[in-house]
Motif scaffolding. Structure first.
Motif, PDB file in Angstrom:
ATOM      1  N   TYR A 156       0.485  -1.132  -0.098  1.00 33.43           N
ATOM      2  CA  TYR A 156       0.060   0.150  -0.001  1.00 33.43           C
ATOM      3  C   TYR A 156       0.703   0.825   0.281  1.00 33.43           C
ATOM      4  O   TYR A 156       0.863   2.247  -1.226  1.00 33.43           O
ATOM      5  CB  TYR A 156      -0.920   0.022   1.453  1.00 33.43           C
ATOM      6  N   THR A 157       2.004   0.995   0.737  1.00 34.03           N
ATOM      7  CA  THR A 157       2.333   2.373   0.734  1.00 34.03           C
ATOM      8  C   THR A 157       3.328   2.791   0.072  1.00 34.03           C
ATOM      9  O   THR A 157       4.444   3.335  -0.685  1.00 34.03           O
ATOM     10  CB  THR A 157       2.898   2.629   1.797  1.00 34.03           C
ATOM     11  N   LEU A 158       4.168   1.612  -0.904  1.00 32.47           N
ATOM     12  CA  LEU A 158       5.593   1.403  -1.789  1.00 32.47           C
ATOM     13  C   LEU A 158       4.461   2.188  -2.901  1.00 32.47           C
ATOM     14  O   LEU A 158       4.757   2.135  -3.885  1.00 32.47           O
ATOM     15  CB  LEU A 158       5.638  -0.052  -2.166  1.00 32.47           C
ATOM     16  N   GLY A 159       2.956   1.736  -2.691  1.00 32.91           N
ATOM     17  CA  GLY A 159       2.325   2.273  -3.924  1.00 32.91           C
ATOM     18  C   GLY A 159       1.760   3.308  -4.299  1.00 32.91           C
ATOM     19  O   GLY A 159       1.623   4.017  -4.694  1.00 32.91           O
ATOM     20  N   ALA A 160       1.893   3.584  -2.947  1.00 27.47           N
ATOM     21  CA  ALA A 160       1.811   5.597  -2.813  1.00 27.47           C
ATOM     22  C   ALA A 160       3.050   6.411  -3.090  1.00 27.47           C
ATOM     23  O   ALA A 160       2.583   7.465  -3.618  1.00 27.47           O
ATOM     24  CB  ALA A 160       1.356   6.059  -1.430  1.00 27.47           C
ATOM     25  N   VAL A 161       3.810   5.662  -3.358  1.00 19.87           N
ATOM     26  CA  VAL A 161       4.868   6.573  -3.109  1.00 19.87           C
ATOM     27  C   VAL A 161       5.388   6.412  -4.429  1.00 19.87           C
ATOM     28  O   VAL A 161       6.050   7.338  -5.378  1.00 19.87           O
ATOM     29  CB  VAL A 161       6.476   5.813  -2.209  1.00 19.87           C
ATOM     30  N   ALA A 162       4.937   4.868  -5.125  1.00 20.04           N
ATOM     31  CA  ALA A 162       5.096   4.827  -6.163  1.00 20.04           C
ATOM     32  C   ALA A 162       4.569   6.218  -7.107  1.00 20.04           C
ATOM     33  O   ALA A 162       4.338   6.652  -8.413  1.00 20.04           O
ATOM     34  CB  ALA A 162       4.823   3.442  -6.906  1.00 20.04           C
ATOM     35  N   ALA A 163       3.105   6.015  -6.689  1.00 23.43           N
ATOM     36  CA  ALA A 163       1.987   6.780  -7.719  1.00 23.43           C
ATOM     37  C   ALA A 163       2.516   8.067  -7.555  1.00 23.43           C
ATOM     38  O   ALA A 163       1.964   9.019  -8.299  1.00 23.43           O
ATOM     39  CB  ALA A 163       0.706   6.824  -6.587  1.00 23.43           C
ATOM     40  N   ALA A 164       2.747   9.015  -6.250  1.00 23.62           N
ATOM     41  CA  ALA A 164       3.303  10.119  -6.477  1.00 23.62           C
ATOM     42  C   ALA A 164       5.318  10.511  -7.315  1.00 23.62           C
ATOM     43  O   ALA A 164       4.502  11.273  -8.258  1.00 23.62           O
ATOM     44  CB  ALA A 164       3.968  10.581  -5.236  1.00 23.62           C
ATOM     45  N   GLN A 165       6.045   9.629  -7.484  1.00 19.45           N
ATOM     46  CA  GLN A 165       6.787   9.490  -8.604  1.00 19.45           C
ATOM     47  C   GLN A 165       6.127   9.185 -10.367  1.00 19.45           C
ATOM     48  O   GLN A 165       6.546   9.670 -11.298  1.00 19.45           O
ATOM     49  CB  GLN A 165       7.164   8.297  -8.326  1.00 19.45           C
ATOM     50  N   PHE A 166       5.225   8.297 -10.181  1.00 17.76           N
ATOM     51  CA  PHE A 166       3.964   8.483 -11.595  1.00 17.76           C
ATOM     52  C   PHE A 166       4.074   9.361 -12.578  1.00 17.76           C
ATOM     53  O   PHE A 166       3.966   9.845 -13.080  1.00 17.76           O
ATOM     54  CB  PHE A 166       3.539   7.304 -11.727  1.00 17.76           C
ATOM     55  N   LEU A 167       2.864  10.571 -11.222  1.00 22.04           N
ATOM     56  CA  LEU A 167       2.226  11.333 -11.265  1.00 22.04           C
ATOM     57  C   LEU A 167       3.349  12.757 -11.880  1.00 22.04           C
ATOM     58  O   LEU A 167       2.998  13.598 -12.792  1.00 22.04           O
ATOM     59  CB  LEU A 167       1.548  11.915 -10.492  1.00 22.04           C
ATOM     60  N   ARG A 168       4.594  13.037 -10.989  1.00 23.67           N
ATOM     61  CA  ARG A 168       5.632  13.509 -11.338  1.00 23.67           C
ATOM     62  C   ARG A 168       5.887  13.403 -12.548  1.00 23.67           C
ATOM     63  O   ARG A 168       6.477  14.278 -13.563  1.00 23.67           O
ATOM     64  CB  ARG A 168       6.229  13.708 -10.573  1.00 23.67           C
ATOM     65  N   ALA A 169       6.484  12.089 -13.171  1.00 20.59           N
ATOM     66  CA  ALA A 169       6.785  11.820 -14.094  1.00 20.59           C
ATOM     67  C   ALA A 169       5.609  12.321 -15.641  1.00 20.59           C
ATOM     68  O   ALA A 169       6.091  12.838 -16.708  1.00 20.59           O
ATOM     69  CB  ALA A 169       7.321  10.845 -14.082  1.00 20.59           C
ATOM     70  N   ALA A 170       4.378  11.724 -15.091  1.00 21.93           N
ATOM     71  CA  ALA A 170       3.444  12.087 -16.032  1.00 21.93           C
ATOM     72  C   ALA A 170       3.498  13.310 -16.375  1.00 21.93           C
ATOM     73  O   ALA A 170       3.020  13.628 -17.813  1.00 21.93           O
ATOM     74  CB  ALA A 170       2.371  11.982 -16.358  1.00 21.93           C
ATOM     75  N   GLU A 171       3.365  14.546 -15.534  1.00 22.32           N
ATOM     76  CA  GLU A 171       3.343  15.099 -15.543  1.00 22.32           C
ATOM     77  C   GLU A 171       4.283  16.668 -15.921  1.00 22.32           C
ATOM     78  O   GLU A 171       4.524  17.650 -17.085  1.00 22.32           O
ATOM     79  CB  GLU A 171       3.012  17.026 -14.454  1.00 22.32           C
ATOM     80  N   ASN A 172       6.084  15.539 -16.048  1.00 19.36           N
ATOM     81  CA  ASN A 172       6.645  16.231 -16.416  1.00 19.36           C
ATOM     82  C   ASN A 172       6.506  15.812 -18.278  1.00 19.36           C
ATOM     83  O   ASN A 172       7.221  16.889 -18.845  1.00 19.36           O
ATOM     84  CB  ASN A 172       8.144  15.767 -16.391  1.00 19.36           C
ATOM     85  N   ALA A 173       6.355  14.950 -18.564  1.00 16.41           N
ATOM     86  CA  ALA A 173       5.869  14.811 -19.932  1.00 16.41           C
ATOM     87  C   ALA A 173       5.114  15.161 -20.219  1.00 16.41           C
ATOM     88  O   ALA A 173       4.690  15.596 -21.723  1.00 16.41           O
ATOM     89  CB  ALA A 173       6.018  12.996 -20.256  1.00 16.41           C
ATOM     90  N   VAL A 174       4.003  15.155 -19.885  1.00 20.57           N
ATOM     91  CA  VAL A 174       3.096  15.716 -20.647  1.00 20.57           C
ATOM     92  C   VAL A 174       2.500  17.244 -19.878  1.00 20.57           C
ATOM     93  O   VAL A 174       1.558  17.081 -18.816  1.00 20.57           O
ATOM     94  CB  VAL A 174       1.960  14.939 -20.398  1.00 20.57           C
ATOM     95  N   PRO A 175       2.593  18.318 -20.176  1.00 25.68           N
ATOM     96  CA  PRO A 175       2.368  19.019 -19.161  1.00 25.68           C
ATOM     97  C   PRO A 175       1.123  19.727 -18.209  1.00 25.68           C
ATOM     98  O   PRO A 175       0.725  20.898 -17.613  1.00 25.68           O
ATOM     99  CB  PRO A 175       3.361  20.275 -19.473  1.00 25.68           C
ATOM    100  N   ASP A 176       0.389  19.314 -19.916  1.00 20.37           N
ATOM    101  CA  ASP A 176      -1.287  20.082 -19.144  1.00 20.37           C
ATOM    102  C   ASP A 176      -1.791  18.881 -18.632  1.00 20.37           C
ATOM    103  O   ASP A 176      -3.139  19.264 -18.624  1.00 20.37           O
ATOM    104  CB  ASP A 176      -1.566  20.662 -21.523  1.00 20.37           C
ATOM    105  N   ILE A 177      -1.290  18.289 -18.268  1.00 21.55           N
ATOM    106  CA  ILE A 177      -2.357  17.217 -17.769  1.00 21.55           C
ATOM    107  C   ILE A 177      -2.674  17.954 -16.782  1.00 21.55           C
ATOM    108  O   ILE A 177      -4.597  17.894 -16.206  1.00 21.55           O
ATOM    109  CB  ILE A 177      -1.485  15.662 -17.079  1.00 21.55           C
ATOM    110  N   PRO A 178      -2.560  18.695 -15.679  1.00 19.19           N
ATOM    111  CA  PRO A 178      -3.268  19.465 -14.750  1.00 19.19           C
ATOM    112  C   PRO A 178      -4.335  20.272 -14.894  1.00 19.19           C
ATOM    113  O   PRO A 178      -5.522  19.731 -14.567  1.00 19.19           O
ATOM    114  CB  PRO A 178      -2.241  20.670 -13.441  1.00 19.19           C
TER     115      PRO A 178
END
Length: 504
Positions: A427-449
């Motif tokens: 659960y917590t490994l997933g939460a930590v990974a989720a934050a890292q995935f979200l940051r990577a996605a927003e860096n790659a596609v800036p209009d996601i937010p």
């Protein structure tokens, strides 16, 4: 000496025979794992029916059915000719990258199953079924003593199984069962960092921002919440042609086949955000399952990467998206509520007793507590009879609250009752990974937010599908995180996300 043409033809014939043997061996592997996963889907269907429809007296019958199916799965994985099949595939030159990974994953599953005698598999299946049945009533009646012998039995049996899989480190074998390749050596530094960071961070939040209370301006009936959540699921990309949502007192997602992914959720008339959060969480799970590579869905390589990765996909939606400013503003407008009311409902930090209702900041400490306690039980350093006291001590130490009953303490989760030791850390490994995935996605596609602020999941879904969902189990967990984010898993993105929300 043969003529050159004869040598060439002979070589081609040998290559053709070798390829035919390889193809036959690979086809056998595919056929067996297709059968294995079909049996697992039947078990999932029995479990789903038990949650939604089955009478209480049917528990023993369901247990017998599941035991029979689990023994059939074990028989498939322990067939005596697996070594011969893998030997043929070892020298195969024409396997592509997915087939090669499929063979690797199949070998891992066969190796794990081969060390377990059928008698132990049967004992575990029966013990888990009996334990869960007793646990439901024990939690309801706050009766730890009635549950204790069943938990002691499961700890013993699971320890036996883990020792057979990994004599040097049995608990690592349990972690590996839920996220292949996961170890304590990988988890400990991450959890130690969170244990160091979170207590002071929680104190800072509570000292600077007193707990907010806000009431909804509008009330939604449960039926209205269900209809609204189905609209949200559509927006998130859920395919109702391949899945459905049912209502129960709990929330989960289960896969019954390639084109049958089910969501079950609960709803509260008093707090619609409970249902919305649960549906977004389970839809995150479902979207992962729906976008696994279809051609490999019943093969080891085509299965979800593991529970840490699976939880990352659900938590990215529930925490990463639902708690974001833009999406909360959009949601508030759709519900006719004030944005500040919505933020107060989802971003209130308060140490609490129940894990599933904990906020995103205190939640990891609930997981660290369970991680440490189950490690101690498996190692024999904590006796089951002493679990309630140990639980209360750690709750007081980590969160500053102590449950007034075992029902709100060590009996609150079904995981240990079902023998799922080694699951909680994901659960917590997933939460930590989720934050890292979200940051990577927003860096790659800036209009996601911005797009999420319009209720539009398309850019985020495309990034997740390309980088995570369709990759399935092609790579080990650490390599899968590296592939998606270009860096190994750390707590930095998780901590930065919390700081930006709570102490900007």
């Amino acid at each position: 000496m043969y003529p050159i043409s004869h040598v060439s033809d002979n070589k081609k014939q040998k290559q053709s025979k070798r390829r035919k043997k390889m193809n036959t061996a690979y086809q056998i592997l595919e056929q067996r794992f297709n059968e294995k996963n079909t049996l697992e889907h039947i078990i999932a269907l029995i479990d789903l029916d038990g949650q939604l429809n089955a009478p209480a007296a049917a528990a023993n019958g369901r247990g017998e059915q599941k035991t029979l199916l689990e023994l059939k799965i074990h028989a498939i994985l322990t067939s005596p000719d697996w070594d011969e099949i893998f030997d043929k595939l070892e020298s195969a030159a024409d396997l592509d990258v997915w087939q090669t990974a499929n063979v690797r994953k199949a070998k891992e599953e066969v190796a794990e199953a081969s060390v377990l005698p059928a008698e132990l598999v049967e004992q575990l299946a029966k013990a888990r079924n009996d334990s869960v049945a007793v646990w439901f009533n024990a939690r309801k009646e706050n009766d730890f003593d009635s549950f204790r012998p069943h938990l002691e039995r499961l700890v013993d049996l699971q320890r036996q199984a883990a020792v057979l899989k990994n004599p040097q480190n049995p608990y690592d074998a349990m972690l590996d069962s839920y996220e292949s390749g996961m170890t304590q050596d990988f988890i400990n530094p991450l959890f130690d960092d969170l244990k160091s960071f979170l207590p002071n961070f929680i104190d800072d939040i509570r000292s600077r921002a007193p707990r907010q209370t806000a009431e909804y301006e509008n009330t939604l009936s449960v039926d209205e919440q269900i209809a609204f959540c189905k609209e949200l699921m559509n927006r998130m990309g859920f395919d109702f042609g391949r899945g459905r949502m049912d209502v129960s007192s709990t929330a989960f997602c289960t896969t019954l086949g390639k084109d049958d992914i089910r969501i079950v959720s609960h709803f509260s008339r008093q707090n619609p955000m409970e249902g919305i959060a649960a549906v977004m969480h389970e839809t995150g799970h479902a979207l992962y399952e729906m976008h696994l590579p279809y051609a490999y869905m019943n093969q080891p390589v085509g299965q979800q990467r593991g529970m840490a990765m699976h939880e990352s996909q659900s938590l990215l939606m529930e925490i990463g998206v639902l708690h974001s400013t833009g999406y909360l503003n959009w949601l508030a407008k759709r519900l006719g509520e004030k944005p500040e009311t919505m933020r107060a409902k989802v971003q209130s930090v308060q140490p609490s007793l129940i894990r599933i209702y904990a906020d995103e900041v205190t939640y990891p400490l609930h997981i660290v507590l369970r991680y440490e306690l189950e490690k101690a039980m498996i190692a024999g350093d904590l006796q089951v009879k002493d679990l309630p006291a140990a639980w209360n001590d750690k709750m007081n130490s980590y969160l500053g609250v102590v449950p007034e009953s075992n029902a709100k303490g060590c009996l609150q989760d079904i995981h240990w009752a079902d023998g799922n030791f080694g699951y909680f850390p994901d659960y917590t490994l997933g939460a930590v990974a989720a934050a890292q995935f979200l940051r990577a996605a927003e860096n790659a596609v800036p209009d996601i937010p911005e797009r999420l602020g319009q209720g539009d999941f398309a850019p985020l879904n495309k990034w997740l599908t390309d980088n995570i969902r369709t990759q399935a189990s092609l790579r080990p967990f650490n390599d899968a995180v590296l592939f998606a984010t270009r860096q190994r898993l750390t707590t930095e993105s998780f901590k930065e996300l919390l700081k930006s929300r709570y102490l900007p």
